[in-house]
Design a protein around this motif. Sequence first.
Motif, PDB file in Angstrom:
ATOM      1  N   SER A 226       0.819  -1.211   0.000  1.00 25.04           N
ATOM      2  CA  SER A 226       0.000   0.000   0.000  1.00 25.04           C
ATOM      3  C   SER A 226       0.861   1.273   0.000  1.00 25.04           C
ATOM      4  O   SER A 226       1.804   1.401   0.767  1.00 25.04           O
ATOM      5  CB  SER A 226      -0.877  -0.039   1.244  1.00 25.04           C
ATOM      6  N   HIS A 227       0.484   2.196  -0.867  1.00 23.80           N
ATOM      7  CA  HIS A 227       1.205   3.476  -0.978  1.00 23.80           C
ATOM      8  C   HIS A 227       0.314   4.455  -1.708  1.00 23.80           C
ATOM      9  O   HIS A 227      -0.688   4.066  -2.318  1.00 23.80           O
ATOM     10  CB  HIS A 227       2.510   3.292  -1.767  1.00 23.80           C
ATOM     11  N   SER A 228       0.658   5.739  -1.653  1.00 20.21           N
ATOM     12  CA  SER A 228       0.091   6.682  -2.618  1.00 20.21           C
ATOM     13  C   SER A 228       1.281   7.149  -3.442  1.00 20.21           C
ATOM     14  O   SER A 228       2.421   7.095  -2.984  1.00 20.21           O
ATOM     15  CB  SER A 228      -0.621   7.838  -1.908  1.00 20.21           C
ATOM     16  N   ASP A 229       1.029   7.582  -4.668  1.00 19.76           N
ATOM     17  CA  ASP A 229       2.155   7.966  -5.526  1.00 19.76           C
ATOM     18  C   ASP A 229       2.666   9.342  -5.103  1.00 19.76           C
ATOM     19  O   ASP A 229       1.879  10.269  -4.928  1.00 19.76           O
ATOM     20  CB  ASP A 229       1.732   7.952  -6.996  1.00 19.76           C
ATOM     21  N   PRO A 230       3.974   9.486  -4.938  1.00 19.59           N
ATOM     22  CA  PRO A 230       4.508  10.744  -4.409  1.00 19.59           C
ATOM     23  C   PRO A 230       4.365  11.936  -5.361  1.00 19.59           C
ATOM     24  O   PRO A 230       4.331  13.071  -4.907  1.00 19.59           O
ATOM     25  CB  PRO A 230       5.989  10.431  -4.159  1.00 19.59           C
ATOM     26  N   GLU A 283      -4.725   5.774  -1.736  1.00 22.86           N
ATOM     27  CA  GLU A 283      -3.852   4.664  -1.388  1.00 22.86           C
ATOM     28  C   GLU A 283      -4.193   3.497  -2.315  1.00 22.86           C
ATOM     29  O   GLU A 283      -5.358   3.222  -2.574  1.00 22.86           O
ATOM     30  CB  GLU A 283      -4.202   4.282   0.051  1.00 22.86           C
ATOM     31  N   HIS A 284      -3.168   2.817  -2.800  1.00 21.07           N
ATOM     32  CA  HIS A 284      -3.413   1.643  -3.641  1.00 21.07           C
ATOM     33  C   HIS A 284      -2.333   0.606  -3.427  1.00 21.07           C
ATOM     34  O   HIS A 284      -1.292   0.892  -2.821  1.00 21.07           O
ATOM     35  CB  HIS A 284      -3.541   2.053  -5.116  1.00 21.07           C
ATOM     36  N   ARG A 285      -2.598  -0.598  -3.915  1.00 17.11           N
ATOM     37  CA  ARG A 285      -1.650  -1.703  -3.754  1.00 17.11           C
ATOM     38  C   ARG A 285      -1.907  -2.708  -4.879  1.00 17.11           C
ATOM     39  O   ARG A 285      -2.875  -2.562  -5.641  1.00 17.11           O
ATOM     40  CB  ARG A 285      -1.851  -2.372  -2.390  1.00 17.11           C
TER      41      ARG A 285
HETATM   42 NI    NI Z   1       1.385   3.596  -7.293  1.00 14.57          NI
END
Ligand code: NI
Length: 354
Positions: A226-230, A283-285
Amino acid sequence: MQQWPEPVIHVQSLSESGDRAIPERFIKPPSERVTAHQGPEKTMSIPIIDIGGIANGNKFDEETMRALSNACKEWGFFQLVNHGMNKEIIEKAKEVWREFFHLPMIEKQAFANSPVTYEGYGSRVGVEKNASLDWSDYFFLNIFPKNLRNYEKWPSFPNSLRETTKNYTKEVVKLCMMLMEMLSLGLGLDKEYFREAFGGDEYGACLRACFYPKCPQPELTLGLSSHSDPGGLTVLLSDDHVTGLQVRKDGEWVTVKPVPGALIINIGDQIQVMSNDIYKSAEHRVQVNSEKERLSIALFFNPKGDIPIGPAKQLLSAHKPALFQHNITFNEYRQFIRKRGPTGKYQLESLKTM
Ligand code: NI
Ligand code: OGA
């Protein structure tokens, strides 16, 4: 950090080894794993935005603008259809990168990357020793500004990869420029607002081709945590036939079902900051599976690296104070994910002033 803290494990080699168990380093804590009820039976799906009229040169019509703006506020994610991008270029881009990942390991390793620039062939994001690892390999390239583009770091096989990638990214950047106008207007800002805030012609763009090999124990791991794109805006060309991308909406994970030919667009952290939280960087993964490999190509469209980023003044008032300070540049911001790896929305939240 000049080098990876440990020898890099290429996931494709693990996948091809035939082992039925994945190494412990790839096993996620139960709270991070994909659970059955978060899977296919979910009925929610990310919005689909049709810009057919606009791509044909018409003015931005109100209905499309409203749909796009709502998608950015509520989801931070949407599928773009009738986007006007050349089908052959899109198909060719997927084809050349798939061919690249199918080359013998030794040929790919000639492009092995380091954490200094991340450019090249790699398998991990983050440099912390003993960190949890994700089930994917990738190839990362600088596309813009042009002075960071180094064709020697681009694979020379398949033969058409460089030309195809050049053509594909040129088209995607054009599309990003148009989306930036729409996003500006959607906030009631001048249509050039984001273009200028991103540094005008000095914007940045990077490409990340992601390869998710088959996984013998997909329920224990993730292809990408899981992350959001910076960055600013991401345009994802996803495998039409293999699902895997999941978006977090109101605490639930929603699987994206790619519409063939669509581009998946998502808002990055820089636009969330500039819009003072009106647009969301979701947020995506990525989930992996045991039956099929998956390929996706992400184009990250970013602000010029050395501009301190903050909310648009026009969006602030006594009732809507700035939620972020103008004190961090994108080059500084991106160091976080490059050191720590994916950490959900932790980094962005930590920037909030209240
Ligand atoms: Ni991404
Ligand atoms: C990324 C990403 C999603 C995917 O590279 O940041 O979220 O489907 N990729 O590969």
